[in-house]
Design a protein around this motif. Sequence first.
Motif, PDB file in Angstrom:
ATOM      1  N   GLU A  37      15.337 -11.958 -34.348  1.00  0.00           N
ATOM      2  CA  GLU A  37      14.112 -12.742 -34.152  1.00  0.00           C
ATOM      3  C   GLU A  37      13.967 -13.154 -32.692  1.00  0.00           C
ATOM      4  OE1 GLU A  37      11.761 -16.596 -36.079  1.00  0.00           O
ATOM      5  OE2 GLU A  37      13.703 -15.967 -36.872  1.00  0.00           O
ATOM      6  N   ALA A  40      13.354  -9.885 -30.567  1.00  0.00           N
ATOM      7  CA  ALA A  40      12.005  -9.330 -30.707  1.00  0.00           C
ATOM      8  C   ALA A  40      10.979 -10.138 -29.916  1.00  0.00           C
ATOM      9  CB  ALA A  40      11.614  -9.272 -32.179  1.00  0.00           C
ATOM     10  N   SER A  41      11.195 -11.440 -29.795  1.00  0.00           N
ATOM     11  CA  SER A  41      10.249 -12.284 -29.054  1.00  0.00           C
ATOM     12  C   SER A  41      10.235 -11.956 -27.570  1.00  0.00           C
ATOM     13  CB  SER A  41      10.597 -13.767 -29.266  1.00  0.00           C
ATOM     14  OG  SER A  41      11.844 -14.085 -28.652  1.00  0.00           O
ATOM     15  N   LYS A  44       8.270  -6.224 -25.711  1.00  0.00           N
ATOM     16  CA  LYS A  44       6.828  -6.013 -25.715  1.00  0.00           C
ATOM     17  C   LYS A  44       6.365  -5.119 -26.851  1.00  0.00           C
ATOM     18  CE  LYS A  44       3.032  -4.837 -22.572  1.00  0.00           C
ATOM     19  NZ  LYS A  44       2.674  -4.429 -21.193  1.00  0.00           N
ATOM     20  N   TRP A  45       7.201  -4.132 -27.248  1.00  0.00           N
ATOM     21  CA  TRP A  45       6.752  -3.106 -28.172  1.00  0.00           C
ATOM     22  C   TRP A  45       7.364  -3.200 -29.566  1.00  0.00           C
ATOM     23  CZ3 TRP A  45       2.718  -1.708 -25.773  1.00  0.00           C
ATOM     24  CH2 TRP A  45       2.719  -1.541 -24.387  1.00  0.00           C
ATOM     25  N   SER A  47       7.961  -6.060 -32.738  1.00  0.00           N
ATOM     26  CA  SER A  47       7.657  -7.400 -33.236  1.00  0.00           C
ATOM     27  C   SER A  47       8.268  -7.613 -34.609  1.00  0.00           C
ATOM     28  CB  SER A  47       6.137  -7.610 -33.329  1.00  0.00           C
ATOM     29  OG  SER A  47       5.545  -7.530 -32.056  1.00  0.00           O
ATOM     30  N   GLU A  49       7.498  -9.544 -38.116  1.00  0.00           N
ATOM     31  CA  GLU A  49       6.473 -10.168 -38.958  1.00  0.00           C
ATOM     32  C   GLU A  49       5.062 -10.124 -38.362  1.00  0.00           C
ATOM     33  OE1 GLU A  49       7.255 -10.825 -41.891  1.00  0.00           O
ATOM     34  OE2 GLU A  49       9.425 -10.845 -41.713  1.00  0.00           O
ATOM     35  N   ARG A  50       4.804  -9.195 -37.449  1.00  0.00           N
ATOM     36  CA  ARG A  50       3.432  -8.992 -36.989  1.00  0.00           C
ATOM     37  C   ARG A  50       3.274  -7.566 -36.480  1.00  0.00           C
ATOM     38  NH1 ARG A  50       2.714  -9.320 -31.443  1.00  0.00           N
ATOM     39  NH2 ARG A  50       4.468 -10.165 -30.234  1.00  0.00           N
ATOM     40  N   ASN A  52       2.642  -4.246 -34.329  1.00  0.00           N
ATOM     41  CA  ASN A  52       2.915  -3.777 -32.974  1.00  0.00           C
ATOM     42  C   ASN A  52       3.083  -2.265 -33.072  1.00  0.00           C
ATOM     43  OD1 ASN A  52       3.645  -3.563 -30.239  1.00  0.00           O
ATOM     44  ND2 ASN A  52       4.876  -5.442 -30.323  1.00  0.00           N
ATOM     45  N   SER A  55       7.531  -2.397 -35.590  1.00  0.00           N
ATOM     46  CA  SER A  55       7.660  -3.735 -36.156  1.00  0.00           C
ATOM     47  C   SER A  55       8.662  -3.760 -37.299  1.00  0.00           C
ATOM     48  CB  SER A  55       6.301  -4.257 -36.633  1.00  0.00           C
ATOM     49  OG  SER A  55       5.740  -3.384 -37.611  1.00  0.00           O
ATOM     50  N   ARG A  57       9.552  -6.194 -40.906  1.00  0.00           N
ATOM     51  CA  ARG A  57       9.130  -7.257 -41.814  1.00  0.00           C
ATOM     52  C   ARG A  57      10.264  -7.520 -42.808  1.00  0.00           C
ATOM     53  NH1 ARG A  57       3.906  -8.842 -41.342  1.00  0.00           N
ATOM     54  NH2 ARG A  57       2.511  -7.466 -40.156  1.00  0.00           N
ATOM     55  N   ASN A 204      12.465  -2.356 -23.683  1.00  0.00           N
ATOM     56  CA  ASN A 204      11.073  -1.909 -23.746  1.00  0.00           C
ATOM     57  C   ASN A 204      10.913  -0.435 -23.414  1.00  0.00           C
ATOM     58  OD1 ASN A 204       9.757  -4.356 -24.530  1.00  0.00           O
ATOM     59  ND2 ASN A 204      10.047  -5.145 -22.459  1.00  0.00           N
TER      60      ASN A 204
END
Length: 260
Positions: A37, A40-41, A44-45, A47, A49-50, A52, A55, A57, A204
């Motif tokens: 978590e 990922a923050s 840039k590429w 994410s 839970e959102r 990109n 990503s 989930r 990235n």
Amino acid sequence: MASKLFFGHVMHRRVFPMAYQFTYKVFGLLIDIDFIEQEASSLKWLSLERFNLLSLRKQDHGPRDGTAWRPWVEQTLSDAGIHNVCRIRLSCFPRVLGYGFNPISVWYCDGQDGETVAIISEVSNTFGDAYHYVHHHEGKSLQWPVECIAEKRFYVSPFINKDQQYHFKFSQAKASFGILINEYQNDQLHFIASQNSKIETLNNLHLLKAFFMMPMMSFKIMLMIHWHALKIWIRGGKFHSYDKKQQQEVKSEWLVKTRK
């Protein structure tokens, strides 16, 4: 970063009753679930839970209800008699442009001394269900390569019945890891699946490289599964129907059987 990126090849080979083989390139993540978590923050590429380019989930793995992974892993291992797990890593394919499918994801669970004490193989089918095979040696450190045997409890392919036995082999080195699964029925080899991967730094640049090398990876995996199923059906492969209700009944059954 504690988490890593990997590039590799997946091979599927059917030996019986009809032969075929295909290989495709993949990339994926070997994530430390306690750090991803935060990591990922800063990327840039990728994410969490959102949407990109790439990503992750929480609903795609483990309990598949969007809750945290660690409590689920700890409870799963506790049910198998394994306690005091520290580092937990998950090998998986990310979603690409919001879409993802993982035929198999693998959880590597290390004890307090840093040695691997359990591996969870999370096998998924194209109907949206999953089953977890827990491999361990009663809390003792596993010796690499790790070789395990498990009776097949989960419907995966409509052209392979569940009266099968999986022979798993997990290998790892400093900059690579591999998974080999041989599927037997009555001691006759029916199917082989393997994944061999090289580990890269998670940053990235490498994430962007992975996306542009394989921008349709998730869609390709699903397409190839169905394409080869169609070819087997055309060639007269025996179809085994999927009883979703029966599958749900065995979904919570944890099987532990380790080769000595």
